[in-house]
Design an enzyme around this catalytic site. Structure first.
Site, PDB file in Angstrom:
ATOM      1  CB  CYS A  52       7.198   3.253  53.939  1.00  0.00           C
ATOM      2  SG  CYS A  52       5.798   3.820  52.938  1.00  0.00           S
ATOM      3  CB  SER A  53       4.609  -1.006  53.846  1.00  0.00           C
ATOM      4  OG  SER A  53       5.188  -1.360  55.075  1.00  0.00           O
TER       5      SER A  53
END
Length: 151
Positions: free
Chosen positions: A83-84
């Protein structure tokens, strides 16, 4: 050697994660990317701005184990979820592990760390890009390289 920013990321991940899914570092990925399935656990608008090459969008809020299982039939495949920063991806990794996937890893520092190390990311047209969805101003501070996009 772990840099200052990685120590900060380490503290952030310790705060939010239980390390139930083992981390894999960006450096380790560079040593051998063959036969790895990348799953992007961000939202669709984040994925469309940029993602890792050949990553499969699985989402977070919209994650559906049944549809993912249809795409990933071999439960022994090496899967790297990102993800981020590596927080949402741990949750998705836990769901995969619970479903019987045996070789699941969480990308340490997520796509932000990948881009911070000047590695190529790709837009929805399959072209390299410097734009990266930074999620929010709070989380975007962890992205040091690239062009931050917030919507």
């Amino acid at each position: 050697m772990i840099g200052f920013s990685q120590n900060d990321i380490s503290k952030l991940l310790q705060k939010y994660n239980s390390e139930s899914i083992p981390y894999i570092s960006v450096e380790t990925l560079q040593e051998d990317k063959s036969n790895i399935i990348f799953l992007d656990a961000r939202e669709k608008k984040e994925f469309q701005v940029s993602h890792l090459k050949n990553a499969i969008y699985v989402g977070y809020d919209s994650f559906n184990l049944d549809s993912v299982a249809k795409k990933l039939t071999n439960k022994n495949s090496k899967i790297v979820v990102y993800c981020s920063l590596g927080i949402r991806s741990e949750d998705i990794g836990e769901k995969l592990k619970k479903a019987g996937y045996k070789n699941v890893f969480n990308l340490y520092g997520g796509i932000f760390e990948y881009k911070n190390q000047n590695l190529s990311i790709y837009n929805s047209k399959g072209k390299t890009t410097d734009s990266i969805h930074a999620y929010s101003k709070t989380w975007g501070k962890w992205l040091k390289n690239g062009i931050k996009i917030y919507d």
